[in-house]
Design a protein around this motif. Structure first.
Motif, PDB file in Angstrom:
ATOM      1  N   ALA A  86       0.831  -1.206   0.000  1.00 59.76           N
ATOM      2  CA  ALA A  86       0.000   0.000   0.000  1.00 59.76           C
ATOM      3  C   ALA A  86       0.866   1.256   0.000  1.00 59.76           C
ATOM      4  O   ALA A  86       0.532   2.253  -0.664  1.00 59.76           O
ATOM      5  N   GLU A  87       1.985   1.224   0.749  1.00 60.91           N
ATOM      6  CA  GLU A  87       2.881   2.383   0.770  1.00 60.91           C
ATOM      7  C   GLU A  87       3.451   2.682  -0.614  1.00 60.91           C
ATOM      8  O   GLU A  87       3.710   3.838  -0.969  1.00 60.91           O
ATOM      9  N   ARG A  88       3.650   1.670  -1.420  1.00 59.43           N
ATOM     10  CA  ARG A  88       4.233   1.842  -2.757  1.00 59.43           C
ATOM     11  C   ARG A  88       3.180   2.184  -3.813  1.00 59.43           C
ATOM     12  O   ARG A  88       3.490   2.209  -5.005  1.00 59.43           O
ATOM     13  N   GLY A  89       1.926   2.402  -3.381  1.00 50.19           N
ATOM     14  CA  GLY A  89       0.871   2.793  -4.314  1.00 50.19           C
ATOM     15  C   GLY A  89       0.111   1.636  -4.903  1.00 50.19           C
ATOM     16  O   GLY A  89      -0.716   1.840  -5.807  1.00 50.19           O
ATOM     17  N   GLY A  90       0.370   0.428  -4.467  1.00 55.50           N
ATOM     18  CA  GLY A  90      -0.349  -0.725  -4.982  1.00 55.50           C
ATOM     19  C   GLY A  90      -1.772  -0.791  -4.459  1.00 55.50           C
ATOM     20  O   GLY A  90      -2.119  -0.182  -3.445  1.00 55.50           O
ATOM     21  N   VAL A  91      -2.593  -1.557  -5.193  1.00 58.35           N
ATOM     22  CA  VAL A  91      -3.989  -1.755  -4.791  1.00 58.35           C
ATOM     23  C   VAL A  91      -4.092  -3.088  -4.061  1.00 58.35           C
ATOM     24  O   VAL A  91      -3.692  -4.134  -4.599  1.00 58.35           O
ATOM     25  N   LEU A  92      -4.606  -3.051  -2.852  1.00 55.82           N
ATOM     26  CA  LEU A  92      -4.727  -4.257  -2.038  1.00 55.82           C
ATOM     27  C   LEU A  92      -5.933  -5.085  -2.467  1.00 55.82           C
ATOM     28  O   LEU A  92      -6.966  -4.541  -2.869  1.00 55.82           O
ATOM     29  N   GLU A  93      -5.789  -6.386  -2.365  1.00 59.22           N
ATOM     30  CA  GLU A  93      -6.907  -7.280  -2.631  1.00 59.22           C
ATOM     31  C   GLU A  93      -7.925  -7.162  -1.492  1.00 59.22           C
ATOM     32  O   GLU A  93      -7.577  -6.801  -0.363  1.00 59.22           O
ATOM     33  N   PRO A  94      -9.200  -7.484  -1.801  1.00 59.66           N
ATOM     34  CA  PRO A  94     -10.212  -7.442  -0.727  1.00 59.66           C
ATOM     35  C   PRO A  94      -9.825  -8.281   0.490  1.00 59.66           C
ATOM     36  O   PRO A  94     -10.071  -7.881   1.626  1.00 59.66           O
ATOM     37  N   SER A  95      -9.200  -9.455   0.260  1.00 57.46           N
ATOM     38  CA  SER A  95      -8.803 -10.302   1.390  1.00 57.46           C
ATOM     39  C   SER A  95      -7.761  -9.610   2.261  1.00 57.46           C
ATOM     40  O   SER A  95      -7.766  -9.742   3.499  1.00 57.46           O
ATOM     41  N   GLN A  96      -6.859  -8.845   1.642  1.00 58.18           N
ATOM     42  CA  GLN A  96      -5.859  -8.111   2.411  1.00 58.18           C
ATOM     43  C   GLN A  96      -6.505  -6.994   3.228  1.00 58.18           C
ATOM     44  O   GLN A  96      -6.128  -6.747   4.371  1.00 58.18           O
ATOM     45  N   LEU A  97      -7.485  -6.328   2.621  1.00 52.35           N
ATOM     46  CA  LEU A  97      -8.194  -5.278   3.358  1.00 52.35           C
ATOM     47  C   LEU A  97      -9.010  -5.860   4.502  1.00 52.35           C
ATOM     48  O   LEU A  97      -9.133  -5.248   5.570  1.00 52.35           O
ATOM     49  N   ILE A  98      -9.552  -7.061   4.307  1.00 56.09           N
ATOM     50  CA  ILE A  98     -10.274  -7.728   5.401  1.00 56.09           C
ATOM     51  C   ILE A  98      -9.323  -8.024   6.550  1.00 56.09           C
ATOM     52  O   ILE A  98      -9.664  -7.869   7.732  1.00 56.09           O
ATOM     53  N   ASP A  99      -8.079  -8.460   6.233  1.00 53.67           N
ATOM     54  CA  ASP A  99      -7.090  -8.693   7.287  1.00 53.67           C
ATOM     55  C   ASP A  99      -6.789  -7.406   8.047  1.00 53.67           C
ATOM     56  O   ASP A  99      -6.628  -7.413   9.272  1.00 53.67           O
ATOM     57  N   VAL A 100      -6.702  -6.281   7.309  1.00 54.78           N
ATOM     58  CA  VAL A 100      -6.466  -5.001   7.969  1.00 54.78           C
ATOM     59  C   VAL A 100      -7.618  -4.673   8.914  1.00 54.78           C
ATOM     60  O   VAL A 100      -7.404  -4.258  10.066  1.00 54.78           O
ATOM     61  N   ARG A 101      -8.837  -4.884   8.434  1.00 58.70           N
ATOM     62  CA  ARG A 101      -9.996  -4.560   9.269  1.00 58.70           C
ATOM     63  C   ARG A 101     -10.059  -5.437  10.521  1.00 58.70           C
ATOM     64  O   ARG A 101     -10.272  -4.936  11.630  1.00 58.70           O
ATOM     65  N   THR A 102      -9.905  -6.759  10.357  1.00 59.40           N
ATOM     66  CA  THR A 102      -9.980  -7.649  11.524  1.00 59.40           C
ATOM     67  C   THR A 102      -8.862  -7.355  12.517  1.00 59.40           C
ATOM     68  O   THR A 102      -9.052  -7.454  13.730  1.00 59.40           O
ATOM     69  N   THR A 103      -7.681  -6.978  11.994  1.00 58.44           N
ATOM     70  CA  THR A 103      -6.579  -6.623  12.899  1.00 58.44           C
ATOM     71  C   THR A 103      -6.909  -5.366  13.684  1.00 58.44           C
ATOM     72  O   THR A 103      -6.668  -5.287  14.897  1.00 58.44           O
ATOM     73  N   LEU A 104      -7.470  -4.361  12.999  1.00 63.13           N
ATOM     74  CA  LEU A 104      -7.869  -3.137  13.697  1.00 63.13           C
ATOM     75  C   LEU A 104      -8.956  -3.429  14.734  1.00 63.13           C
ATOM     76  O   LEU A 104      -8.927  -2.890  15.843  1.00 63.13           O
ATOM     77  N   GLU A 105      -9.902  -4.283  14.380  1.00 64.40           N
ATOM     78  CA  GLU A 105     -10.951  -4.643  15.336  1.00 64.40           C
ATOM     79  C   GLU A 105     -10.349  -5.302  16.572  1.00 64.40           C
ATOM     80  O   GLU A 105     -10.735  -5.005  17.710  1.00 64.40           O
ATOM     81  N   ALA A 106      -9.392  -6.237  16.364  1.00 66.25           N
ATOM     82  CA  ALA A 106      -8.762  -6.919  17.496  1.00 66.25           C
ATOM     83  C   ALA A 106      -7.963  -5.931  18.346  1.00 66.25           C
ATOM     84  O   ALA A 106      -7.968  -6.014  19.586  1.00 66.25           O
ATOM     85  N   MET A 107      -7.265  -4.991  17.713  1.00 63.41           N
ATOM     86  CA  MET A 107      -6.508  -3.983  18.461  1.00 63.41           C
ATOM     87  C   MET A 107      -7.434  -3.155  19.343  1.00 63.41           C
ATOM     88  O   MET A 107      -7.164  -2.944  20.544  1.00 63.41           O
ATOM     89  N   ILE A 262      -5.024   3.482  -0.502  1.00 64.69           N
ATOM     90  CA  ILE A 262      -4.329   4.753  -0.218  1.00 64.69           C
ATOM     91  C   ILE A 262      -4.469   5.101   1.261  1.00 64.69           C
ATOM     92  O   ILE A 262      -3.499   5.531   1.908  1.00 64.69           O
ATOM     93  N   ALA A 263      -5.672   4.874   1.834  1.00 61.70           N
ATOM     94  CA  ALA A 263      -5.885   5.167   3.256  1.00 61.70           C
ATOM     95  C   ALA A 263      -5.013   4.271   4.131  1.00 61.70           C
ATOM     96  O   ALA A 263      -4.442   4.712   5.136  1.00 61.70           O
ATOM     97  N   VAL A 264      -4.880   2.989   3.734  1.00 59.78           N
ATOM     98  CA  VAL A 264      -4.018   2.077   4.496  1.00 59.78           C
ATOM     99  C   VAL A 264      -2.566   2.531   4.400  1.00 59.78           C
ATOM    100  O   VAL A 264      -1.814   2.519   5.380  1.00 59.78           O
ATOM    101  N   GLY A 265      -2.128   2.947   3.207  1.00 59.06           N
ATOM    102  CA  GLY A 265      -0.754   3.410   3.044  1.00 59.06           C
ATOM    103  C   GLY A 265      -0.449   4.623   3.897  1.00 59.06           C
ATOM    104  O   GLY A 265       0.665   4.749   4.431  1.00 59.06           O
ATOM    105  N   ARG A 266      -1.430   5.537   4.024  1.00 54.31           N
ATOM    106  CA  ARG A 266      -1.213   6.725   4.860  1.00 54.31           C
ATOM    107  C   ARG A 266      -1.002   6.337   6.323  1.00 54.31           C
ATOM    108  O   ARG A 266      -0.229   6.971   7.034  1.00 54.31           O
ATOM    109  N   ASP A 267      -1.712   5.295   6.790  1.00 54.30           N
ATOM    110  CA  ASP A 267      -1.615   4.873   8.194  1.00 54.30           C
ATOM    111  C   ASP A 267      -0.594   3.756   8.412  1.00 54.30           C
ATOM    112  O   ASP A 267      -0.544   3.167   9.498  1.00 54.30           O
ATOM    113  N   ALA A 268       0.221   3.435   7.418  1.00 59.54           N
ATOM    114  CA  ALA A 268       1.123   2.277   7.507  1.00 59.54           C
ATOM    115  C   ALA A 268       2.099   2.404   8.668  1.00 59.54           C
ATOM    116  O   ALA A 268       2.325   1.441   9.423  1.00 59.54           O
ATOM    117  N   ALA A 269       2.704   3.591   8.831  1.00 60.26           N
ATOM    118  CA  ALA A 269       3.703   3.744   9.903  1.00 60.26           C
ATOM    119  C   ALA A 269       3.058   3.559  11.268  1.00 60.26           C
ATOM    120  O   ALA A 269       3.615   2.871  12.145  1.00 60.26           O
TER     121      ALA A 269
END
Length: 800
Positions: A86-107, A262-269
């Protein structure tokens, strides 16, 4: 000074296996990633403050797990690949975005969980505070993606409209192509009675030789070439519209995924930082889980080089198979010499101390008894096992000496040194001399040393140098099998011939070996063996004595409890008797007053006669009431009177007067507290001697020389008492049974029949388990068939 330990030391201590156990307790890939390298030095804390913090985290995690708490870390995933893409401007697959969401929910769930537990686990709560919130990103991903990872219509109005158009056009196409399938002009030229989709367009399966009969665009052919898939001319425009709607859907989906990426890339750090804290938190929970698994404790920690490990167990041996031992070094001696037979547990004990030092450095608990102490050292050095290296032309002894030289160069005041069989592999006398000089040098350097040995020369060092102490592993004096118990304070015999015999070495070889042994060595080994056998015998006798004392104390406590209950019931019975007597006398006085008042109102001879009859009846009723309430008394020639007992002349068996005037028999003389035991109405009770009086009868026989008179014997009614407990709960029934037994004993009954019914059998079992605990019941038997069979139980009462 930072903590240092060599890979060879970690390898010889099986450190990788312990790290594997810890990794298995992690619940997230983030925690497991921190343990990917078994010999990664980052797991060891650099200073005392960090060690104490990690230990507090482990203790708090153990506290949570002991209460069956579940920390919501399970949904956290390793997002490093997704974040980088995401930081390099790539488009994430829906499954990758789901992993981001579930991780945020767990956090966020973890943050909320520790917010509620902050007072109980403040250190873990401080870790959770480091996780930065990202609710907006979580909500946006949740809005745009459904649970299956599909982009939802809510993500874009254009997407929703395009999907409706595509769905409507697909329905129209299906209707038209269905009509074409049944068109009499087309139907004969079809190879199958179905339609299909090729390149996103609805087509008909047409026979290759009928191509000219069905006008349209050929999009595909079957593998055999006999079937062509043709889009009829009349459906081309409609298919174009349908395909355009589908392309709009695809473009909108790609746009939504790109914006989310793009939103995930902004919050990557920030998310990377969060993932690091999640990994630290997961590792703390894993340490708590490992502590619970091996029943560990948080030890005391200092910097004085003291190791006090009571009940220490090897962390890699199952608790039910491991023998706990009390090991120590550093307090009153700095070098511990472990001796005794081979395969007796010396090396395991040595490793226990070294592993405890390493575990504390990582914040792990140690498997020992509460109160254990493990001070911090800056280096752990070990020489365990065979270091032979053919490529380096090193023999076993040469490799050991090379390793020993490095240990001597590195050892200092804050060093723990563990040496297994120091000085072996060469001439015993030279090896022993090297071993002694090495240990003396390490002691001079201020190091803490634990070593195993078979050299008698080293065993004698504890007698001449206060810095040294012996310890031995024991063997069973009967079976000669190892017990794996370590005893500090005395050396152990190597018992090589005993071990060899147990391993099956021929007797002729053993006999020859015994004859070749040096006389002094044989004498020392014999003395050590005899000492070990005597010590084992004394230990077993000590354990037996302690068990007997514990059993005696338990029995004493049980009898004290029974006596207290009996005294309580006696006081309750006396109170009830007093209340009933008071009520009877009050009623009698009221009746007398009524009769007198009646006579005063209407005096006459007839009334007087009637009053006399009423008074006589009242007297008889009162006497009857007293007879029912009080135990029977033997009549005497005159009124009894009581006087104090002359205790120096009192004897066991003297009749005495109990509190309340009842007849009793003296069963014991006063103890130091002035307490005596007497028998009252079939029951034995303990009371103070000042509460007793001598029984005297006016006009009776002369008083015996020790100041008592003939006792009034207790009347025994004999026969069988009965107690019906049917329909009662167990607690209520047992309380009623105790009262019935006390009453039956006071009346002098021979037995008591307890009716409990059959039912589920719970009340019957409770009654039969309870009867032997009564001081009045000698035994119980099941009632005969005529008496109730299995529905009743007979309790045989004692005669005293």
């Amino acid at each position: 000074m930072p903590f240092r330990v060599e890979d060879s030391t970690l390898e010889s201590l099986d450190w990788a296996r312990l790290i594997d156990d810890l990794r298995a307790c992690c619940r997230t890939p983030l925690g497991r990633r921190r343990l990917e390298e078994a010999f990664d030095r980052r797991i060891f804390q650099p200073d005392e403050a960090s060690v104490r913090t990690r230990l507090r985290e482990t203790t708090e995690a153990r506290w949570l797990l002991d209460r069956e708490a579940i920390v919501p870390l399970g949904g956290c995933a390793d997002l490093e690949t997704s974040l980088t893409h995401a930081e390099r401007g790539g488009v994430l697959e829906p499954s990758q975005l789901i992993d981001v969401r579930t991780t945020l929910e767990a956090m966020h769930a973890t943050q909320r969980y520790f917010e509620h537990q902050r007072d109980d686990v403040p250190t873990l709560g401080a870790l959770s505070n480091e996780i930065a919130e990202a609710h907006a990103l979580e909500a946006e991903i949740q809005r745009c993606l459904d649970l299956n990872g599909e982009v939802s219509d809510a993500a874009s109005p254009a997407l929703a409209q395009a999907r409706r158009d595509a769905h409507r056009l697909a329905g129209t196409l299906q209707s038209r192509i269905q009509r074409a399938l049944h068109n009499n002009d087309i139907k004969p030229h079809l190879s199958d009675q179905f339609y299909t989709v090729r390149a996103g367009r609805f087509v008909l399966p047409v026979k290759a030789d009928s191509k000219s009969r069905v006008r349209g665009i050929v999009h595909d052919a079957s593998r055999s070439g006999t079937t062509l898939f043709i889009e009829p001319d009349g459906m081309v425009e409609l298919n174009n519209q349908h395909r355009q709607a589908e392309l709009t859907v695809e473009r909108e989906i790609l746009r939504v995924l790109r914006e989310l990426s793009i939103a995930v890339g902004r919050d990557a750090a920030r998310m990377r930082s969060n993932l690091e804290w999640v990994g630290i938190l997961d590792l703390a929970i894993a340490r708590g889980a490992l502590s619970r698994k091996m029943d560990g404790i948080e030890p005391e920690v200092g910097r004085e080089g003291i190791f006090e490990l009571g009940g220490i167990r090897h962390p890699l041996i199952a608790a039910e198979e491991c023998v706990a031992n009390d090991l120590r070094v550093g307090q009153d001696f700095s070098v511990l010499l472990l001796s005794g037979p081979n395969a007796g547990g010396k090396t395991v004990a040595l490793k226990c101390i070294a592993l405890a030092a390493l575990m504390v450095r990582t914040g792990m608990h140690v498997p020992a008894n509460p109160g254990a102490r493990v001070d911090l050292v800056d280096r752990v050095l070990a020489d365990i096992g065979d270091h032979q290296d053919i490529q380096e032309s090193l023999s076993t002894f040469s490799a050991a000496m090379a390793n020993l030289a490095e240990i001597l160069r590195s050892a200092g005041p804050d060093t723990l040194v563990c040496l297994d069989e120091i000085g072996v592999g060469t001439d015993p006398s030279e090896g022993a001399a090297i071993a002694q000089s090495t240990l003396e040098t390490l002691a001079d350097a201020g190091a803490r040393v634990v070593t195993t040995t078979h050299y008698n020369l080293l065993k004698e060092m504890a007698e001449v140098d206060a810095r040294f102490a012996n310890a031995s592993v024991e063997i069973d004096p009967t079976t000669f099998a190892p017990t794996y118990r370590v005893r500090i304070g005395s050396p152990g015999a190597s018992s090589a011939t005993t071990v060899a015999a147990r391993m099956g070495l021929p007797q002729v070889v053993l006999d020859r070996a015994a004859g070749l042994l040096d006389r002094e060595d044989r004498r020392l080994d014999r003395m050590l063996s005899e000492l070990a056998a005597s010590r084992a015998l004394l230990e077993s006798e000590k354990l037996a004595a302690e068990a007997l004392r514990a059993e005696s104390e338990q029995t004493r406590d049980e009898y004290r409890t029974k006596l207290a209950r009996l005294q309580e019931r006696r006081d309750k019975l006396f109170g009830e008797l007093r209340r009933e007597l008071d009520d009877s006398f009050r009623d009698a006085h009221s009746e007398v007053a009524r009769i007198i008042a009646e006579l005063q109102r209407q005096p006459s001879s007839r009334r007087a006669a009637s009053a006399r009859d009423n008074l006589e009846r009242l007297k008889q009723d009162t006497a009857t009431s007293q007879t029912k309430i009080l135990p029977p008394k033997k009549a005497s020639d005159g009124e009894d009177r009581a006087m104090s007992i002359n205790w120096p002349r009192a004897r066991i068996g003297d009749p005495v007067q109990a509190p309340g005037g009842g007849a009793a028999t003296l069963l014991s003389l006063p103890d130091r507290k002035g307490r005596v035991m007497v028998q009252v109405a079939g029951a034995k009770v303990t009371i103070h001697r000042d509460q007793l009086r001598v029984r005297l009868a006016l006009g009776g026989p002369a008083r015996p020389r020790h100041s008592e008179v003939v006792a009034v014997p207790t009347a025994r009614l004999g026969g069988i008492a009965e107690s019906d407990l049917r329909g009662m709960r167990v607690d209520e029934a047992l309380s009623r049974l105790d009262e019935a037994i006390d009453q039956a004993a006071a009346e002098g009954r021979d037995e008591i029949r307890v009716i409990h019914g059959i039912g589920t059998g719970a009340l019957r079992s409770a009654v039969r388990e309870h009867l032997p605990h009564s001081i009045h019941v000698v035994e119980w038997v099941e009632a005969t068939r005529d008496e109730g069979g299995a529905g009743a139980t007979r309790g045989i009462l004692g005669k005293d």
